[in-house]
Design an enzyme around this catalytic site. Sequence first.
Site, PDB file in Angstrom:
ATOM      1  N   HIS A 130       0.838  -1.197   0.000  1.00 59.20           N
ATOM      2  CA  HIS A 130       0.000   0.000   0.000  1.00 59.20           C
ATOM      3  C   HIS A 130       0.873   1.248   0.000  1.00 59.20           C
ATOM      4  CE1 HIS A 130      -2.790   2.928   2.227  1.00 59.20           C
ATOM      5  NE2 HIS A 130      -3.200   2.876   0.978  1.00 59.20           N
ATOM      6  N   LEU A 131       1.558   1.496   1.110  1.00 63.39           N
ATOM      7  CA  LEU A 131       2.414   2.686   1.196  1.00 63.39           C
ATOM      8  C   LEU A 131       3.803   2.391   1.745  1.00 63.39           C
ATOM      9  CD1 LEU A 131      -0.131   5.404   2.382  1.00 63.39           C
ATOM     10  CD2 LEU A 131       0.851   5.116   0.127  1.00 63.39           C
ATOM     11  N   CYS A 154      -0.084   0.369   9.742  1.00 63.03           N
ATOM     12  CA  CYS A 154      -0.254   1.737   9.242  1.00 63.03           C
ATOM     13  C   CYS A 154      -1.677   1.994   8.756  1.00 63.03           C
ATOM     14  CB  CYS A 154       0.733   2.015   8.114  1.00 63.03           C
ATOM     15  SG  CYS A 154       2.454   1.977   8.647  1.00 63.03           S
ATOM     16  N   HIS A 155      -2.210   1.102   7.918  1.00 61.80           N
ATOM     17  CA  HIS A 155      -3.533   1.339   7.346  1.00 61.80           C
ATOM     18  C   HIS A 155      -4.431   0.112   7.392  1.00 61.80           C
ATOM     19  CE1 HIS A 155      -0.904   4.444   5.531  1.00 61.80           C
ATOM     20  NE2 HIS A 155      -1.905   5.203   5.898  1.00 61.80           N
ATOM     21  N   GLY A 156      -4.003  -0.945   8.086  1.00 65.05           N
ATOM     22  CA  GLY A 156      -4.880  -2.084   8.332  1.00 65.05           C
ATOM     23  C   GLY A 156      -4.965  -3.138   7.254  1.00 65.05           C
TER      24      GLY A 156
END
Length: 190
Positions: A130-131, A154-156
């Site tokens: 993702h990132l 970080c974002h699940g």
Amino acid sequence: MADTAATATPETAGATDDGIRRRDFLDIAAVSAAGIGGLAVVYPLVSQMAPSKDVLAASSTEVDVSAIEPGQAIKAVFRKQPLFVRRLTPTEVQEANDVDVSSLRDPQTLEERTKEGHGDMLITMGVCTHLGCVPLGAAEGEVKGEFGGYFCPCHGSHYDTAGRIRKGPAPKNLEVPEYEFTSDTVVRVG
């Protein structure tokens, strides 16, 4: 003597006995100097784009997998990024194989993500697609997410034991780098 000066033309002026003119020499010298000067400018520009020695030294990594027990994962470093090496249990292999691949966001079978004869050894980059965060789940006691593999805090994003994205914003599975088994216990990545 006066006779030869009278027959000299602009094309033959300054010519020696073998037909080479002084102007030809100057032309060749000027073109050669320009070529050398051009190389002196271009070489540093091209050579600065080559990878540095520390990057070349880290272009491959060898990992001893003999001490990894079934169900255990370790972290290593490959090209300055985390590398996850996981030995799957027979139950984890069966669960990964039972997943309907067409239901996955990035459809890949466990067999496509491992090497023949080593279907229980999963080697992935430890970087969320993702990132770029580092997912949890490779170390003892870390959260492994809803599917028992890896969880990106970080974002699940949730990955299964085969490193495949199952839930969350990550668009792709954890990357499987180029690797080969140099023996039954040593893996060379890169």
